[in-house]
Scaffold this motif. Structure first.
Motif, short mmCIF file in Angstrom:
data_model
loop_
_atom_site.label_atom_id
_atom_site.label_comp_id
_atom_site.label_asym_id
_atom_site.label_seq_id
_atom_site.Cartn_x
_atom_site.Cartn_y
_atom_site.Cartn_z
N ASP A 68 -6.54 -15.02 -10.99
CA ASP A 68 -7.06 -14.36 -10.88
C ASP A 68 -7.51 -13.61 -9.78
OD1 ASP A 68 -7.38 -15.41 -13.49
OD2 ASP A 68 -9.52 -17.08 -13.56
N ARG A 69 -7.21 -14.15 -8.66
CA ARG A 69 -7.50 -13.09 -7.12
C ARG A 69 -6.83 -12.41 -6.84
NH1 ARG A 69 -7.84 -16.77 -2.74
NH2 ARG A 69 -8.62 -14.73 -1.49
N ALA A 70 -4.87 -12.91 -7.44
CA ALA A 70 -3.76 -12.44 -7.16
C ALA A 70 -3.83 -10.93 -7.57
CB ALA A 70 -2.52 -12.60 -7.38
N LEU A 71 -4.60 -10.94 -9.55
CA LEU A 71 -4.62 -9.94 -10.55
C LEU A 71 -5.17 -9.10 -9.91
CD1 LEU A 71 -3.58 -8.43 -13.27
CD2 LEU A 71 -5.31 -9.96 -13.69
N ALA A 72 -6.60 -9.54 -9.05
CA ALA A 72 -7.66 -8.39 -9.12
C ALA A 72 -6.97 -7.91 -7.79
CB ALA A 72 -9.11 -9.55 -8.44
N ARG A 73 -6.82 -8.37 -6.92
CA ARG A 73 -5.91 -7.59 -5.12
C ARG A 73 -5.64 -6.49 -5.87
NH1 ARG A 73 -4.80 -9.07 0.11
NH2 ARG A 73 -4.67 -6.71 0.95
N LEU A 74 -4.15 -6.80 -6.98
CA LEU A 74 -2.99 -5.93 -7.50
C LEU A 74 -4.04 -4.78 -8.35
CD1 LEU A 74 -0.34 -7.90 -9.72
CD2 LEU A 74 -0.36 -6.92 -6.98
N ASP A 114 -1.79 -14.39 -1.54
CA ASP A 114 -0.31 -14.66 -0.60
C ASP A 114 1.28 -14.98 -0.39
OD1 ASP A 114 -3.02 -15.10 1.05
OD2 ASP A 114 -2.12 -17.49 1.29
N HIS A 115 1.45 -14.41 -2.12
CA HIS A 115 2.84 -14.44 -2.45
C HIS A 115 2.59 -12.75 -2.07
CE1 HIS A 115 1.59 -18.46 -4.03
NE2 HIS A 115 2.96 -18.68 -3.51
N LEU A 116 2.16 -11.99 -2.98
CA LEU A 116 1.83 -10.22 -2.45
C LEU A 116 2.75 -9.97 -1.66
CD1 LEU A 116 -0.88 -9.72 -5.21
CD2 LEU A 116 1.50 -10.38 -5.87
N GLN A 117 2.43 -10.51 -0.31
CA GLN A 117 2.65 -9.36 0.77
C GLN A 117 2.03 -7.94 1.17
OE1 GLN A 117 6.44 -10.36 1.52
NE2 GLN A 117 6.14 -12.70 0.97
N LEU A 118 1.02 -8.31 0.28
CA LEU A 118 0.43 -6.19 0.31
C LEU A 118 -0.35 -5.78 1.76
CD1 LEU A 118 -0.86 -6.36 -3.28
CD2 LEU A 118 0.83 -5.04 -2.30
N THR A 119 -0.85 -6.98 2.49
CA THR A 119 -1.85 -7.06 3.49
C THR A 119 -1.11 -5.90 4.38
OG1 THR A 119 -1.02 -8.88 5.05
CG2 THR A 119 -3.11 -8.91 3.21
N ALA A 120 0.00 -6.22 4.46
CA ALA A 120 1.05 -5.51 6.34
C ALA A 120 1.25 -4.10 5.76
CB ALA A 120 2.90 -6.42 6.19
N THR A 121 1.13 -3.29 4.46
CA THR A 121 1.34 -2.35 4.51
C THR A 121 0.15 -1.58 3.96
OG1 THR A 121 2.15 -1.86 2.14
CG2 THR A 121 4.03 -1.75 3.83
N ALA A 122 -0.93 -2.45 4.10
CA ALA A 122 -2.56 -2.07 3.23
C ALA A 122 -2.86 -0.97 3.86
CB ALA A 122 -3.24 -3.22 2.92
#
Length: 187
Positions: free
Chosen positions: A73-79, A110-118
């Motif tokens: 759920d948290r990953a979906l919310a992040r997406l 953590d699997h999404l790896q979105l933080t580096a380019t946010a």
């Protein structure tokens, strides 16, 4: 003479009507292409579609790779909260990368790896909000983004999440097609 019946389907990120008015696109071609016009909003304009798209893309990845994963759920919310400068192609790449980075059946944040380019990680906060961007920038016009950033490709890179070299390469390709690129001396 050979009689033919042809249907042309085309897509663009540019405002062809404005370009035709400026003399940068042939008006007669614009009117021929305009018979039936469909505007597909960018993914960032329809976050409610992210969950369904993610499920469909994960199913596709599972068919192709044999790796079946589901989003926490948290990953979906992040997406759903992401700005998606690369639209659905970026979503697919993020999910595919996450599938290969995970060992279990669930994909976490953590699997999404979105933080580096946010964009939020960038030094400026408000300027990176898609809602504050000019219209051309919001709809993917790289020229408009470069102009809005005053030709600063590092800033364009931070905002889009693309490597600076990728931004330069895309601009070089675009320059071949369109020589009105407004780049500052710092580019």
């Amino acid at each position: 003479s050979i009689r033919v019946d042809v249907r042309v389907v085309s897509a663009t990120l540019r405002d062809l009507e404005a370009r035709a008015a400026e003399g940068l696109f042939r008006p007669d071609l614009f009117f021929r292409l305009q018979d039936f016009r469909v505007r597909v909003p960018a993914l960032r304009e329809r976050p409610e579609d992210v969950a369904e798209l993610a499920d469909a893309l994960l199913a596709r990845i599972a068919r192709e790779t044999g790796r079946h994963r589901r989003l926490e759920d948290r990953a979906l919310a992040r997406l759903m909260g992401w700005h998606w400068p690369g639209n659905v192609r970026e979503l697919f790449a993020v999910l595919k990368r996450a599938v290969f980075a995970s060992a279990g059946p669930y994909l976490g944040v953590d699997h999404l790896q979105l933080t580096a380019t946010a964009p939020a990680a960038a030094s400026s906060v408000r300027e990176c909000s898609p809602a504050s961007w000019p219209e051309g920038v919001r709809f993917g016009d790289l020229h408009a983004l470069v102009a809005w950033c005053g030709g600063n490709l590092t800033r364009v890179s931070r905002i889009t999440g693309l490597a600076r070299s990728t931004v330069r390469a895309r601009l070089a390709r675009a320059r071949d097609l369109d020589d009105r690129l407004p780049l500052a001396a710092s580019a």
